[in-house]
Design an enzyme around this catalytic site. Sequence first.
Site, short mmCIF file in Angstrom:
data_model
loop_
_atom_site.label_atom_id
_atom_site.label_comp_id
_atom_site.label_asym_id
_atom_site.label_seq_id
_atom_site.Cartn_x
_atom_site.Cartn_y
_atom_site.Cartn_z
CB CYS A 1 3.81 1.27 -12.13
SG CYS A 1 5.12 0.96 -10.92
CB ALA B 1 -0.92 0.01 1.22
#
Length: 429
Positions: free
Chosen positions: A375, A255
Amino acid sequence: MKKQNNLRSLAAQAVEQVVEQGQSLSNVLPPLQQKVADKDKALLQELCFGVLRTLSQLEWLINKLMSRPMTGKQRTVHYLIMVGFYQLLYTRVPPHAALAETVEGAVSIKRPQLKGLINGVLRQFQRQQETLLNEFATSDARFLHPGWLVKRLQNAYPTQWQRIIEANNQRPPMWLRVNRTHHTRDGWLGLLEDAGMKGYPHPDYPDAVRLETPAPVHALPGFAEGWVTVQDASAQGCAVFLAPQNGEHILDLCAAPGGKTTHILEVAPEADVVAVDIDEQRLSRVYDNLKRLGMKATVKQGDGRYPAQWCGEQQFDRILLDAPCSATGVIRRHPDIKWLRRDRDIAELAQLQAEILDAVWPRLKPGGTLVYATCSVLPEENRDQIKTFLQRTPDAALSETGTPDQPGQQNLPGGEEGDGFFYAKLIKK
């Protein structure tokens, strides 16, 4: 505290720590920023980011203009010369000032005897610049990426690899996320206009706004009050696919720094969110983000491969797994990634991702949603990862994102659009 004002030597030291010691620029730069006056911080950042963005070219030039490389204790001078080249090629610093300050940088790094050498190499470059740049334009170094990464991009994207590389070499746009619990996006865009700035909404991500011109966060209407957060448009796609609902028990795994945790809570303020990350230091950023936005979540340190250690036997309605990855989709934002990653890292990361997926899937309730995101732009971490997961996980089904043969949605970096990002939405049967 006395400010050390030779920016060129500080930039050279920063680049050396990234390239030679494998440290990330985000860790190296802040302590060096403390050594310069406020007015010089932007230039120091520009020199560090710029040299790392164009490192292949600057290295190529040094090899052309010097008979042997600088080694050992003189290695910082190698990077100082690169800083000089970068200023002459890419900045508005007047050439005489770029030369003088770069040469003076040798004193700051206790190599005053090399001032003549630095001056000579930079002046030789000025004399031969046109010829050298013409030759560079046909060299393998012109892509400004390590060779292994160019090959991987060519294999994965035979018709698009050059566009991806060009996008990686550009400066990134500044994307924001409007906090829908405070304002509508259109309402906040009006406040932005009142403040003398212009922004553009993203067509697919309902909270995303791109600034026409990047601006410091303190200039943004309501930033301190939590009305808006800096977050790339593609990263905002995670909450769109997750579609969190009030009252649900939601896990945000991996997170830190908390951008997606807070987005989940903006979309579903009454959700019960557990935010977990392996890096204790980066978890402090999660707390900071929650505090600025006035939100609450359960924050825990833990390894995604061993959920029993941090959540016992709990199960979740929804899980966001923003998996550890090569970050090859955000190179324009973090140019040091090109030089920190190695070809062998990709297989190791893919193995880690698979282990986390397998460990956390049993923690999803039947009928629940897991969004796997990275990503990265590399298939081994994305499409291939999900394809093999679906093959070995009979109670997992793909939803909204691609087909079983071509699973997931792959965003590529480009222009004013978001960063490179991958999402796969999985439903537990």
